[in-house]
Design a protein around this motif. Structure first.
Motif, mmCIF file in Angstrom:
data_model
loop_
_atom_site.group_PDB
_atom_site.id
_atom_site.type_symbol
_atom_site.label_atom_id
_atom_site.label_comp_id
_atom_site.label_asym_id
_atom_site.label_seq_id
_atom_site.Cartn_x
_atom_site.Cartn_y
_atom_site.Cartn_z
ATOM 1 N N HIS A 33 -5.980 12.837 -6.118
ATOM 2 C CA HIS A 33 -5.786 13.858 -6.953
ATOM 3 C C HIS A 33 -4.500 13.846 -7.598
ATOM 4 C CE1 HIS A 33 -5.227 18.358 -7.570
ATOM 5 N NE2 HIS A 33 -4.068 18.075 -7.374
ATOM 6 N N VAL A 34 -3.496 13.153 -6.931
ATOM 7 C CA VAL A 34 -2.172 13.066 -7.527
ATOM 8 C C VAL A 34 -2.114 12.130 -8.725
ATOM 9 C CG1 VAL A 34 0.305 11.974 -7.203
ATOM 10 C CG2 VAL A 34 -0.766 13.851 -5.768
ATOM 11 N N ALA A 35 -2.957 10.888 -8.539
ATOM 12 C CA ALA A 35 -3.179 9.771 -9.459
ATOM 13 C C ALA A 35 -3.746 10.349 -10.664
ATOM 14 C CB ALA A 35 -3.908 8.696 -8.702
ATOM 15 N N GLY A 36 -4.742 11.318 -10.501
ATOM 16 C CA GLY A 36 -5.382 11.974 -11.713
ATOM 17 C C GLY A 36 -4.492 12.765 -12.341
ATOM 18 N N LEU A 37 -3.678 13.642 -11.916
ATOM 19 C CA LEU A 37 -2.881 14.479 -12.341
ATOM 20 C C LEU A 37 -1.801 13.646 -13.374
ATOM 21 C CD1 LEU A 37 -2.000 16.956 -9.831
ATOM 22 C CD2 LEU A 37 -3.498 17.336 -11.716
ATOM 23 N N LEU A 38 -1.387 12.464 -12.894
ATOM 24 C CA LEU A 38 -0.256 11.740 -13.716
ATOM 25 C C LEU A 38 -0.907 10.768 -14.264
ATOM 26 C CD1 LEU A 38 2.333 11.347 -10.363
ATOM 27 C CD2 LEU A 38 2.354 12.916 -12.621
ATOM 28 N N GLY A 39 -2.085 10.395 -14.370
ATOM 29 C CA GLY A 39 -2.806 9.347 -15.214
ATOM 30 C C GLY A 39 -2.469 8.089 -14.529
ATOM 31 N N MET A 40 -2.352 7.959 -13.324
ATOM 32 C CA MET A 40 -2.095 6.560 -12.733
ATOM 33 C C MET A 40 -3.276 6.233 -11.671
ATOM 34 S SD MET A 40 1.575 7.510 -10.965
ATOM 35 C CE MET A 40 2.788 6.363 -11.188
ATOM 36 N N SER A 41 -3.601 4.902 -11.502
ATOM 37 C CA SER A 41 -4.537 4.531 -10.526
ATOM 38 C C SER A 41 -4.133 5.003 -9.184
ATOM 39 C CB SER A 41 -4.832 3.103 -10.623
ATOM 40 O OG SER A 41 -3.696 2.407 -10.079
ATOM 41 N N PRO A 42 -4.974 5.250 -8.377
ATOM 42 C CA PRO A 42 -4.877 5.786 -6.912
ATOM 43 C C PRO A 42 -4.361 4.671 -6.287
ATOM 44 C CG PRO A 42 -7.193 6.443 -7.550
ATOM 45 C CD PRO A 42 -6.694 5.601 -8.692
ATOM 46 N N GLU A 43 -4.529 3.399 -6.632
ATOM 47 C CA GLU A 43 -3.995 2.068 -5.950
ATOM 48 C C GLU A 43 -2.450 2.254 -6.058
ATOM 49 O OE1 GLU A 43 -4.246 -1.320 -3.343
ATOM 50 O OE2 GLU A 43 -5.331 0.499 -3.490
ATOM 51 N N THR A 44 -1.937 2.504 -7.345
ATOM 52 C CA THR A 44 -0.749 2.584 -7.731
ATOM 53 C C THR A 44 -0.018 3.689 -6.820
ATOM 54 O OG1 THR A 44 -0.895 1.746 -9.976
ATOM 55 C CG2 THR A 44 1.233 2.894 -9.445
ATOM 56 N N VAL A 45 -0.426 4.665 -6.795
ATOM 57 C CA VAL A 45 0.301 5.885 -5.741
ATOM 58 C C VAL A 45 0.130 5.579 -4.414
ATOM 59 C CG1 VAL A 45 0.082 8.128 -5.119
ATOM 60 C CG2 VAL A 45 -0.317 7.586 -7.585
ATOM 61 N N ARG A 46 -0.884 4.802 -4.069
ATOM 62 C CA ARG A 46 -1.027 4.415 -2.626
ATOM 63 C C ARG A 46 -0.011 3.281 -2.009
ATOM 64 N NH1 ARG A 46 -3.029 0.809 0.727
ATOM 65 N NH2 ARG A 46 -3.637 -0.786 -0.688
ATOM 66 N N LEU A 47 -0.012 2.272 -3.081
ATOM 67 C CA LEU A 47 1.192 1.174 -2.672
ATOM 68 C C LEU A 47 2.452 1.894 -2.803
ATOM 69 C CD1 LEU A 47 -0.423 -1.557 -4.664
ATOM 70 C CD2 LEU A 47 -0.255 -1.136 -2.083
ATOM 71 N N SER A 48 2.642 3.033 -3.575
ATOM 72 C CA SER A 48 4.211 3.405 -4.050
ATOM 73 C C SER A 48 4.391 4.108 -2.580
ATOM 74 C CB SER A 48 4.255 4.321 -5.054
ATOM 75 O OG SER A 48 3.844 3.841 -6.331
ATOM 76 N N ARG A 49 3.520 4.912 -2.077
ATOM 77 C CA ARG A 49 3.669 5.456 -0.719
ATOM 78 C C ARG A 49 4.117 4.374 0.527
ATOM 79 N NH1 ARG A 49 -0.275 6.148 3.176
ATOM 80 N NH2 ARG A 49 0.506 7.617 4.811
ATOM 81 N N LEU A 50 3.050 3.563 0.340
ATOM 82 C CA LEU A 50 3.371 2.213 1.390
ATOM 83 C C LEU A 50 4.518 1.631 1.250
ATOM 84 C CD1 LEU A 50 -0.178 0.767 1.622
ATOM 85 C CD2 LEU A 50 0.960 2.141 3.246
ATOM 86 N N PHE A 51 5.099 1.255 0.084
ATOM 87 C CA PHE A 51 6.371 0.627 0.143
ATOM 88 C C PHE A 51 7.570 1.466 -0.650
ATOM 89 C CE2 PHE A 51 2.907 -2.542 -0.217
ATOM 90 C CZ PHE A 51 3.209 -3.407 0.475
#
Length: 59
Positions: A33-51
């Motif tokens: 959901h957040v990735a779609g709102l920001l125009g990012m890939s879900p993987e980018t958001v997921r990795l940002s969360r992890l690291f």
């Protein structure tokens, strides 16, 4: 490593993820959901969360 998104943009994604997480059944659906709102890939958001704010491979 290619830095397509600034640390500020990644921070924004993490804040939005924290705010929207309670309204989604899984963390991954909130990430999508957040990735779609920001125009990012879900993987980018997921990795940002992890690291956190540091990128993958940075110390």
């Amino acid at each position: 490593m290619n830095r397509k998104y600034s640390p500020e943009m990644r921070e924004r994604a993490l804040r939005m993820l924290a705010e929207t997480r309670p309204s989604h059944p899984t963390m991954m659906s909130a990430v999508r959901h957040v990735a779609g709102l920001l125009g990012m890939s879900p993987e980018t958001v997921r990795l940002s969360r992890l690291f956190g704010i540091k990128g993958v491979g940075e110390v």
